[in-house]
Each structure stands twice: as C-alpha cells, then as structure tokens.
Design a protein around this motif. Sequence first.
Motif: not given
Length: 162
Positions: A47-52
């Motif tokens: 959510g915060v860093f957009g790392i999946h």
Amino acid sequence: MGDSSQSPQDDPRRTTDLNASKLWAGGLATALVAALVALVGIVVFRGVFGIHVLAPEDEGTWGDASTVQLMLAAAVAALVATGLVHLLLISTPRALSFFGWIVGLATIVAAVAPFATDSDMDSMLATAAINAVIGIAILSLLSGVVSSAAERGTGGGRTTQW
C-alpha cells in the motif's frame, strides 16, 4: 550455621516451575502478533511503497489469498515455536540458548529464501524483511513469555530446571 555469602538465587536446590497454561496462552498471543506482523508488512509494502509482495500487481493493497496464507504461516510458526520451547524446557539444559539458536537460524532461512525465487529484487527484499520481523517477534515475545511462565521455587510440584 549456613554460609551467609550464598544468595537464595544461587541455591542449587532451587528449581523453576513452568506454568504450561501461561506458556501456551503467551504462545497463542504470539501467534496473533506474528499474523498481524505479516499483515502490517504486506499492507506497508503493497500500500505505501507499491511493492507487490506475494501477489500480482492487480490485487491491490490487501492482495489475495497469499496474504491470509502468510498470516496463517506466521501464526503456525509461532505455535510450533511454543511447542519447541516447551519441549526444550522440560528436556534440555540451557533450553533458552538452544531455542534462541533454533529460532534465529530458522529466521535467517526464512529471510534468505525469497532470494531463491525469480521475483523482482524489491519484492524479494520486502518479503525477506517481513519474514525477518516475524521471526524476531516470535523469538523476543516467546523469550519473554518463558520468563513470565517460569516461577522460581524450592521444589515441590512439577519442576523444570533450565
């Protein structure tokens, strides 16, 4: 008369009574914390860093079933660790030393394992960080639970020396 230089804590007859229900209650609480650490880690990285982490990009912040699977795996790991520390406490000298080494090494394996996949580097780093924090939480919380579940005494009842 007895030697007054020996403190009560140094008395070789002193034993430690292990309150198993307190140990397992603490183990259940640790399992809940471990599951929540997994959830928080996934939400922060997705959510915060957009790392999946553990899910395809189109699954969003909350992800898919892999989020629940990681939470369950973290909870199960905490319960297995509780069983391990209980077994070590009733059977092994210096049980907490062995427990620390076993959980520490298992945490290292869990943190390094993502690098054996073909995921993106940021996903591998995020997964490794989540796994490491889960392991650290389990180790630190259960070590504290053992201290609380152990009651110093001078014998009587079921005892475990550690």
